[in-house]
Design a protein around this motif. Structure first.
Motif, PDB file in Angstrom:
ATOM      1  N   VAL A 195      26.361  39.500  40.856  1.00 49.07           N
ATOM      2  CA  VAL A 195      26.483  41.044  40.455  1.00 49.07           C
ATOM      3  C   VAL A 195      25.413  41.457  39.696  1.00 49.07           C
ATOM      4  O   VAL A 195      25.303  42.899  39.565  1.00 49.07           O
ATOM      5  CB  VAL A 195      27.771  41.202  39.721  1.00 49.07           C
ATOM      6  N   LEU A 197      36.771  38.855  37.794  1.00 50.57           N
ATOM      7  CA  LEU A 197      37.240  39.965  38.943  1.00 50.57           C
ATOM      8  C   LEU A 197      38.502  40.385  38.566  1.00 50.57           C
ATOM      9  O   LEU A 197      38.820  41.496  38.878  1.00 50.57           O
ATOM     10  CB  LEU A 197      36.717  39.279  40.094  1.00 50.57           C
ATOM     11  N   LEU A 251      38.719  42.888  35.834  1.00 51.04           N
ATOM     12  CA  LEU A 251      38.073  43.964  36.290  1.00 51.04           C
ATOM     13  C   LEU A 251      38.885  45.024  37.297  1.00 51.04           C
ATOM     14  O   LEU A 251      39.101  46.120  37.071  1.00 51.04           O
ATOM     15  CB  LEU A 251      36.845  43.942  37.067  1.00 51.04           C
ATOM     16  N   ILE A 272      31.275  41.089  31.785  1.00 55.26           N
ATOM     17  CA  ILE A 272      31.278  41.817  32.952  1.00 55.26           C
ATOM     18  C   ILE A 272      30.095  42.977  32.695  1.00 55.26           C
ATOM     19  O   ILE A 272      29.418  43.357  33.519  1.00 55.26           O
ATOM     20  CB  ILE A 272      32.703  42.555  33.346  1.00 55.26           C
ATOM     21  N   LEU A 299      27.037  43.460  34.840  1.00 55.90           N
ATOM     22  CA  LEU A 299      26.821  44.992  35.656  1.00 55.90           C
ATOM     23  C   LEU A 299      25.943  45.682  35.034  1.00 55.90           C
ATOM     24  O   LEU A 299      25.353  46.970  35.458  1.00 55.90           O
ATOM     25  CB  LEU A 299      28.063  45.488  35.839  1.00 55.90           C
ATOM     26  N   ALA A 305      31.322  48.545  39.638  1.00 62.18           N
ATOM     27  CA  ALA A 305      31.919  47.473  40.705  1.00 62.18           C
ATOM     28  C   ALA A 305      32.147  48.237  41.941  1.00 62.18           C
ATOM     29  O   ALA A 305      32.184  47.472  42.940  1.00 62.18           O
ATOM     30  CB  ALA A 305      33.123  46.883  39.913  1.00 62.18           C
ATOM     31  N   LEU A 336      32.177  45.184  44.757  1.00 61.22           N
ATOM     32  CA  LEU A 336      33.034  44.097  43.946  1.00 61.22           C
ATOM     33  C   LEU A 336      34.419  44.579  44.038  1.00 61.22           C
ATOM     34  O   LEU A 336      35.720  43.952  44.040  1.00 61.22           O
ATOM     35  CB  LEU A 336      32.892  43.822  42.723  1.00 61.22           C
TER      36      LEU A 336
END
Length: 116
Positions: free
Chosen positions: A43, A55, A58, A88, A92, A104, A109
């Motif tokens: 990512v 994930l 998220l 995260i 990102l 995302a 994602l």
């Protein structure tokens, strides 16, 4: 906690599945059946991978869950949720949860769930 709230997104492993499992996958309810985890994927700009738990966090955040709701839904502490979110953000290359969700989606994602 919004026990029946769904995050409104489905991971790439759920594409093409009609409602059922995809709709169940992001719910915050306690004791719901688990799903087969998606493999980690790059990512960040330097090949960093998002882990399964990152994930999951998220996806719940994308659905509007608070840190407390995410923690309760995943049976982890709020401090762990914060740690996952910071990881995260770094991967990102963003500074907050709204930007993380947006990025995302842009990177694939998170995939918007199509409702029939």
């Amino acid at each position: 906690m919004r026990g029946s709230a769904s995050c409104g997104v489905a991971g790439p492993e759920e594409r093409g599945r009609p409602g059922g499992e995809a709709a169940q996958g992001c719910r915050l309810g306690v004791g719901e059946p688990g799903r087969v985890p998606a493999p980690a994927r790059p990512v960040g700009g330097h090949g960093q991978s998002a882990g399964q738990r990152e994930l999951e966090v998220l996806r719940l955040v994308a659905g509007g869950a608070t840190n407390r709701e995410v923690a309760a839904g995943l049976f982890i502490t709020e401090a762990t949720v914060k740690s996952h979110l910071l990881n995260i953000y770094g991967k990102l290359e963003v500074g907050d949860r709204a930007a993380a969700v947006t990025e995302a989606f842009h990177r694939g994602l998170l995939v918007p769930r199509v409702t029939p």
